[in-house]
Motif scaffolding. Structure first.
Motif, PDB file in Angstrom:
ATOM      1  N   ARG A  27      46.275  49.174  92.055  1.00 19.14           N
ATOM      2  CA  ARG A  27      46.666  50.355  91.292  1.00 19.14           C
ATOM      3  C   ARG A  27      47.895  50.055  90.456  1.00 19.14           C
ATOM      4  N   LEU A  28      47.927  50.624  89.261  1.00 19.23           N
ATOM      5  CA  LEU A  28      49.074  50.422  88.386  1.00 19.23           C
ATOM      6  C   LEU A  28      50.296  51.114  88.952  1.00 19.23           C
ATOM      7  N   ALA A  29      51.453  50.492  88.739  1.00 23.89           N
ATOM      8  CA  ALA A  29      52.717  51.093  89.158  1.00 23.89           C
ATOM      9  C   ALA A  29      53.770  50.750  88.130  1.00 23.89           C
ATOM     10  N   GLY A  30      54.852  51.506  88.135  1.00 27.94           N
ATOM     11  CA  GLY A  30      55.952  51.194  87.246  1.00 27.94           C
ATOM     12  C   GLY A  30      56.423  52.404  86.476  1.00 27.94           C
ATOM     13  N   SER A  31      57.240  52.169  85.452  1.00 26.00           N
ATOM     14  CA  SER A  31      57.742  53.248  84.612  1.00 26.00           C
ATOM     15  C   SER A  31      57.723  52.796  83.160  1.00 26.00           C
ATOM     16  N   ILE A  32      57.473  53.748  82.288  1.00 27.23           N
ATOM     17  CA  ILE A  32      57.410  53.496  80.853  1.00 27.23           C
ATOM     18  C   ILE A  32      58.272  54.543  80.175  1.00 27.23           C
ATOM     19  N   GLU A  33      59.313  54.097  79.467  1.00 23.99           N
ATOM     20  CA  GLU A  33      60.170  55.054  78.761  1.00 23.99           C
ATOM     21  C   GLU A  33      59.875  55.003  77.271  1.00 23.99           C
ATOM     22  N   ILE A  34      59.614  56.186  76.717  1.00 22.91           N
ATOM     23  CA  ILE A  34      59.231  56.345  75.315  1.00 22.91           C
ATOM     24  C   ILE A  34      60.155  57.378  74.682  1.00 22.91           C
ATOM     25  N   ASP A  35      60.566  57.133  73.436  1.00 23.09           N
ATOM     26  CA  ASP A  35      61.402  58.107  72.722  1.00 23.09           C
ATOM     27  C   ASP A  35      61.050  58.008  71.240  1.00 23.09           C
ATOM     28  N   GLY A  36      61.655  58.894  70.442  1.00 25.66           N
ATOM     29  CA  GLY A  36      61.469  58.803  69.000  1.00 25.66           C
ATOM     30  C   GLY A  36      60.983  60.085  68.372  1.00 25.66           C
ATOM     31  N   SER A  37      60.037  59.951  67.466  1.00 24.06           N
ATOM     32  CA  SER A  37      59.602  61.027  66.578  1.00 24.06           C
ATOM     33  C   SER A  37      59.048  62.228  67.325  1.00 24.06           C
ATOM     34  N   SER A  38      59.527  63.417  66.952  1.00 24.28           N
ATOM     35  CA  SER A  38      58.953  64.646  67.503  1.00 24.28           C
ATOM     36  C   SER A  38      57.575  64.899  66.908  1.00 24.28           C
ATOM     37  N   THR A  39      57.293  64.316  65.737  1.00 26.88           N
ATOM     38  CA  THR A  39      55.968  64.451  65.130  1.00 26.88           C
ATOM     39  C   THR A  39      54.923  63.712  65.950  1.00 26.88           C
ATOM     40  N   VAL A  40      55.240  62.510  66.391  1.00 27.51           N
ATOM     41  CA  VAL A  40      54.290  61.706  67.164  1.00 27.51           C
ATOM     42  C   VAL A  40      54.241  62.161  68.623  1.00 27.51           C
ATOM     43  N   TYR A  41      55.273  62.850  69.052  1.00 26.11           N
ATOM     44  CA  TYR A  41      55.384  63.289  70.445  1.00 26.11           C
ATOM     45  C   TYR A  41      54.122  63.972  70.982  1.00 26.11           C
ATOM     46  N   PRO A  42      53.501  64.940  70.268  1.00 28.65           N
ATOM     47  CA  PRO A  42      52.341  65.606  70.860  1.00 28.65           C
ATOM     48  C   PRO A  42      51.199  64.655  71.200  1.00 28.65           C
ATOM     49  N   ILE A  43      50.985  63.628  70.378  1.00 30.32           N
ATOM     50  CA  ILE A  43      49.917  62.675  70.672  1.00 30.32           C
ATOM     51  C   ILE A  43      50.276  61.840  71.896  1.00 30.32           C
ATOM     52  N   THR A  44      51.489  61.322  71.909  1.00 30.02           N
ATOM     53  CA  THR A  44      51.910  60.472  73.024  1.00 30.02           C
ATOM     54  C   THR A  44      51.925  61.252  74.329  1.00 30.02           C
ATOM     55  N   GLU A  45      52.377  62.490  74.289  1.00 24.62           N
ATOM     56  CA  GLU A  45      52.353  63.331  75.498  1.00 24.62           C
ATOM     57  C   GLU A  45      50.925  63.523  75.985  1.00 24.62           C
ATOM     58  N   ALA A  46      50.006  63.799  75.057  1.00 21.95           N
ATOM     59  CA  ALA A  46      48.605  63.991  75.438  1.00 21.95           C
ATOM     60  C   ALA A  46      48.015  62.715  76.028  1.00 21.95           C
ATOM     61  N   VAL A  47      48.353  61.573  75.429  1.00 27.04           N
ATOM     62  CA  VAL A  47      47.870  60.289  75.951  1.00 27.04           C
ATOM     63  C   VAL A  47      48.390  60.069  77.367  1.00 27.04           C
ATOM     64  N   ALA A  48      49.675  60.344  77.585  1.00 29.44           N
ATOM     65  CA  ALA A  48      50.269  60.148  78.911  1.00 29.44           C
ATOM     66  C   ALA A  48      49.551  60.989  79.959  1.00 29.44           C
ATOM     67  N   GLU A  49      49.242  62.237  79.620  1.00 34.35           N
ATOM     68  CA  GLU A  49      48.568  63.117  80.581  1.00 34.35           C
ATOM     69  C   GLU A  49      47.154  62.622  80.874  1.00 34.35           C
ATOM     70  N   GLU A  50      46.419  62.229  79.813  1.00 39.34           N
ATOM     71  CA  GLU A  50      45.054  61.743  79.999  1.00 39.34           C
ATOM     72  C   GLU A  50      45.029  60.411  80.746  1.00 39.34           C
TER      73      GLU A  50
END
Length: 309
Positions: A27-50
């Motif tokens: 199983r995958l483990a670890g942490s991924i920190e992402i920051d930056g554009s609020s425009t791209v945020y909705p896509i990245t948030e959706a990807v993280a949840e899926e």
């Protein structure tokens, strides 16, 4: 202030050495920190949840939205592994990355149209010419009343809302509308958080603002979009006009930047692979337009996963 949403994918079980690797039974483990554009945020948030729902992995994904510029500063200083960006990295930012030994891959994930919006109670602005927007937003603009924008508009004050100076959307809009990147009047309500701009325009009948199309798509009942005339007639912002390029000059590609060394970590490589496999679908879901398939194929080759699946 930097805003961060933490998406917990399963229960975080990290290797004793720190923040990456595999949990038990592959199983995958670890942490991924992402920051930056609020425009791209909705896509990245959706990807993280899926991603969490699909893998059930023990991965902790932290997604912030400090703006494209703020995100690149953190990324090039080695604080994050992925940076959301609503524009290409600048020469100065690339030099900072190089100075700190940060090598990266640029990946286009979608196409965005910048929505120009007014309050729903505004019943007189249906379409604005690029030249009218320029006069409203250029440095030193003296436009403070709607009657100054066009003959026939009412004698009512104009109040402007837009992204802050750390935003790639601010950079793109000023270049496309004013003609020079970062050239703008300063007496407007600014925020790196597009939800703040949505609330501002919604609560001010004399307001005009701009931000990524996804935030308009999500709040269509609270705002009204204005068509843009670039000399070829008024064009509304829709997924079709953004994809075709008709919605000019306010359509643009949007990106994630990924640290090359981070792609050696299994949880990061798998997350980025998943991102590119699902970006087209999720971009449409949150109100953007999918990038050309060739862009996703090129991204997949960068992480050694081949092309179209």
């Amino acid at each position: 202030m930097r805003n961060t949403v933490v998406v917990l994918l399963g229960v975080a079980v990290l290797a004793a050495c720190g923040n990456s690797g595999q949990a038990g039974e592959g199983r995958l483990a670890g942490s991924i920190e992402i920051d930056g554009s609020s425009t791209v945020y909705p896509i990245t948030e959706a990807v993280a949840e899926e991603f969490g729902a699909a893998t059930g992995g023990d991965v902790r994904v932290m997604v912030g939205f400090s703006g494209t510029g703020g995100g690149f500063r953190r990324f090039c200083n080695g604080e994050t592994v992925i940076s959301n960006a609503s524009r290409h990295i600048s020469e100065t930012e690339a030099e900072l990355c190089a100075a700190n030994g940060v090598e990266y891959v640029e990946m286009q994930v979608a196409i965005d149209g910048l929505a120009v919006v007014v309050n729903p109670q505004n019943d007189f602005v249906q379409c604005l010419a690029v030249e009218e927007l320029r006069r409203m937003w250029e440095p030193g603009s003296q436009v403070t009343n709607w009657s100054q924008v066009r003959d026939g508009f009412p004698n009512q004050p104009v109040r402007l809302y837009g992204p802050g100076t750390n935003s790639g959307t601010f950079d793109y809009f000023t270049h496309a509308i004013v003609g020079e990147e970062r050239a703008s009047r300063t007496d407007f309500t600014a925020s790196e958080d597009d939800n703040v701009l949505v609330q501002g325009v919604e609560g001010d009948r004399n307001a005009l603002g701009y931000f990524g199309y996804a935030y308009y798509h999500e709040n269509q009942g609270r705002l009204r979009a204005v068509a843009i005339d670039n000399g070829q007639g008024c064009v509304e912002a829709t997924p079709a006009t953004v994809a075709s390029g008709e919605y000019a000059p306010l359509a643009r590609p949007i990106f994630i930047y990924v640290r090359r060394d981070a792609l050696e970590r299994p949880e990061v490589a798998e997350f980025v692979r998943f991102y590119n496999e699902h970006a087209a679908e999720l971009a449409r879901e949150v109100g953007y337009v999918a990038a050309p398939q060739a862009a996703y194929d090129a991204n997949m080759r960068e992480i050694g996963q081949g092309g179209t699946r």
